[in-house]
Enzyme design. Structure first.
Site, short mmCIF file in Angstrom:
data_model
loop_
_atom_site.label_atom_id
_atom_site.label_comp_id
_atom_site.label_asym_id
_atom_site.label_seq_id
_atom_site.Cartn_x
_atom_site.Cartn_y
_atom_site.Cartn_z
N LYS A 62 0.83 -1.20 0.00
CA LYS A 62 0.00 0.00 0.00
C LYS A 62 0.87 1.26 0.00
CE LYS A 62 -3.58 -2.49 -0.38
NZ LYS A 62 -4.32 -3.26 0.58
C1 LIG Z 1 -5.39 -4.39 0.93
C2 LIG Z 1 -6.87 -4.29 0.87
C3 LIG Z 1 -7.68 -4.65 1.96
C4 LIG Z 1 -7.16 -5.37 3.16
O1 LIG Z 1 -6.15 -4.70 3.81
P1 LIG Z 1 -5.31 -5.49 4.93
O2 LIG Z 1 -4.61 -4.39 5.65
O3 LIG Z 1 -4.37 -6.41 4.20
O4 LIG Z 1 -6.26 -6.23 5.78
C5 LIG Z 1 -9.03 -4.39 1.90
N1 LIG Z 1 -9.59 -3.85 0.80
C6 LIG Z 1 -8.86 -3.52 -0.27
C7 LIG Z 1 -9.55 -2.90 -1.44
C8 LIG Z 1 -7.48 -3.75 -0.28
O5 LIG Z 1 -6.76 -3.46 -1.37
#
Ligand SMILES: *Cc1c(COP(=O)(O)O)cnc(C)c1O
Length: 387
Positions: free
Chosen positions: A189
């Site tokens: 991210k």
């Molecule tokens: C990465 C992601 C999540 C989950 O995030 P985590 O921190 O890994 O639990 C949820 N929704 C979307 C759209 C994502 O890209």
């Protein structure tokens, strides 16, 4: 592929001595679970969003944060929660954790965010909430969505996993009029704590519930117990809560990453613009741009092959991989996943935009640690394969 070039992944975290220093400090301090660094990260996050009225609550993933958000809003058996088929399964799975049902709708063809007309058409007397996803870092149409939610009395939880930072009508996601917003700090991210997330709300009673439920349903967190005037050993359990708190080790990374975010944003924007200019003449549908003046987080750079392309998506992914270039597909739509397909009797005809986008899309490398020559490699490879 010239053998001296290393494999270029589609995403990589961008960390350095600052993260190592913050994490080392946590380890050396002896306080490695939730404590002063988590508090500081929450405060810094609120300052980044620029709104002192916000409650920012660090958790160990965005998935945990979405679960806490829906729990605090009272979602449970008999309720329906609407989201899009074109997302990661985490967005929808949390609804099932609580025994409620997921109603999937199609996306807007251009933005791949929720199609607000499909949203309105899917509302029933059981609909409790909607979870818009700011796909790739572009805001969903929040103005229309909030009006629909308001008219039908729906709760709104933003899945802002891609949206740090993203604006809608000049306001940062996290400060909009939804009930709760959840960010992710997963490894790929825009900032990362390894695993982690942040739950943001302006509502004090929702914040209180989320704080209690993220740590076993205990009414004070462990750090506060050591500072309170009550005896350190005393606590009260008021609900069967979860174990979703963020460690100070992770928060240390978050503090250092957040300080770099302005530079990260500028770099991602630069790379996205450069792709936009240089790929314009190829048989590709390039990602939708934000309205003038709005911020796109550019978490992902998703291209789609047009009808004119002479290579299939799968063959293009393989050919890029042969040249040492990593890609991914965001996402295999939920209507294609066995669990969601079978539980709700879904098929591709129900989601024509998501389905058509899926069949022609790929995410190409975009991360702050790549340099211009890395990007030039991707551009040259696409020219060779597509023109
Ligand atoms: C990465 C992601 C999540 C989950 O995030 P985590 O921190 O890994 O639990 C949820 N929704 C979307 C759209 C994502 O890209």
């Amino acid at each position: 592929m010239p053998p001296e070039l290393p494999f270029l992944p589609f995403a990589l975290p961008d960390t350095g001595e600052e993260e190592i220093a913050e994490v080392s400090e946590a380890i050396r301090s002896g306080w490695i679970t939730t404590g002063p660094k988590a508090k500081r990260f929450e405060r810094d996050f609120g300052m980044f969003l620029g709104d002192t009225q916000l409650h920012c609550m660090a958790v160990n993933s965005a998935t945990a944060g979405l679960h806490l958000a829906l729990e605090a809003l009272g979602v449970g058996p008999g309720d329906e929660v609407i989201t899009t088929t074109h997302t990661f399964t985490a967005t929808a799975e949390v609804v099932r954790y609580l025994g409620a049902d997921v109603v999937l709708v199609d996306v807007d063809w251009r933005t791949l965010c929720i199609d607000v007309r499909q949203l309105e058409a899917a509302i029933t007397t059981r609909t409790k909430a909607v979870i818009p996803v700011h796909y790739a870092g572009l805001s969903a149409d929040m103005t229309t969505l909030m009006a629909i939610a308001c008219k039908h009395g729906l709760k709104v939880v933003e899945d802002a996993a891609h949206a740090l930072p993203t604006t809608s009508d000049g306001r940062l996601v996290g400060t909009l009029d939804s009930d709760i917003t959840v960010f992710s700090f997963y490894a790929n991210k825009t900032i990362s704590t390894g695993e982690g997330g942040m739950v943001v709300t302006r509502d004090t009673s929702l914040a209180e519930r989320i704080k209690v439920m993220r740590l076993h349903g205990i009414n004070r967190d462990a750090f506060d117990r050591f500072r309170s005037t009550k005896p350190a050993w005393y606590y009260e359990v008021i609900a069967p809560g979860f174990k979703y708190n963020m460690t100070d080790i992770a928060a240390g990374m978050g503090i250092a990453q957040l300080a770099k975010l302005p530079r990260f944003v500028a770099r991602r924007q630069y790379l996205a613009e450069r792709y936009g200019e240089r790929l314009a003449s190829l048989p590709l549908l390039l990602p939708a741009l934000p309205p003038p003046g709005e911020i796109h987080a550019w978490h992902l750079y998703v291209i789609r092959l047009t009808e004119d392309a002479t290579i299939s998506r799968d063959a293009l992914i393989q050919a890029l991989s042969d040249k040492g270039i990593g890609t991914s597909v965001h996402y295999i739509p939920l209507h294609r996943q066995p669990y969601w397909r079978d539980r709700y009797g879904l098929n591709a005809q129900m989601f024509p935009h998501s389905e058509a986008a899926y069949q022609r899309m790929l995410s190409i490398p975009l991360f702050t640690a790549m340099d211009d020559s890395d990007q030039d490699r991707v551009i040259a490879a696409l020219y060779e394969l597509l023109s």
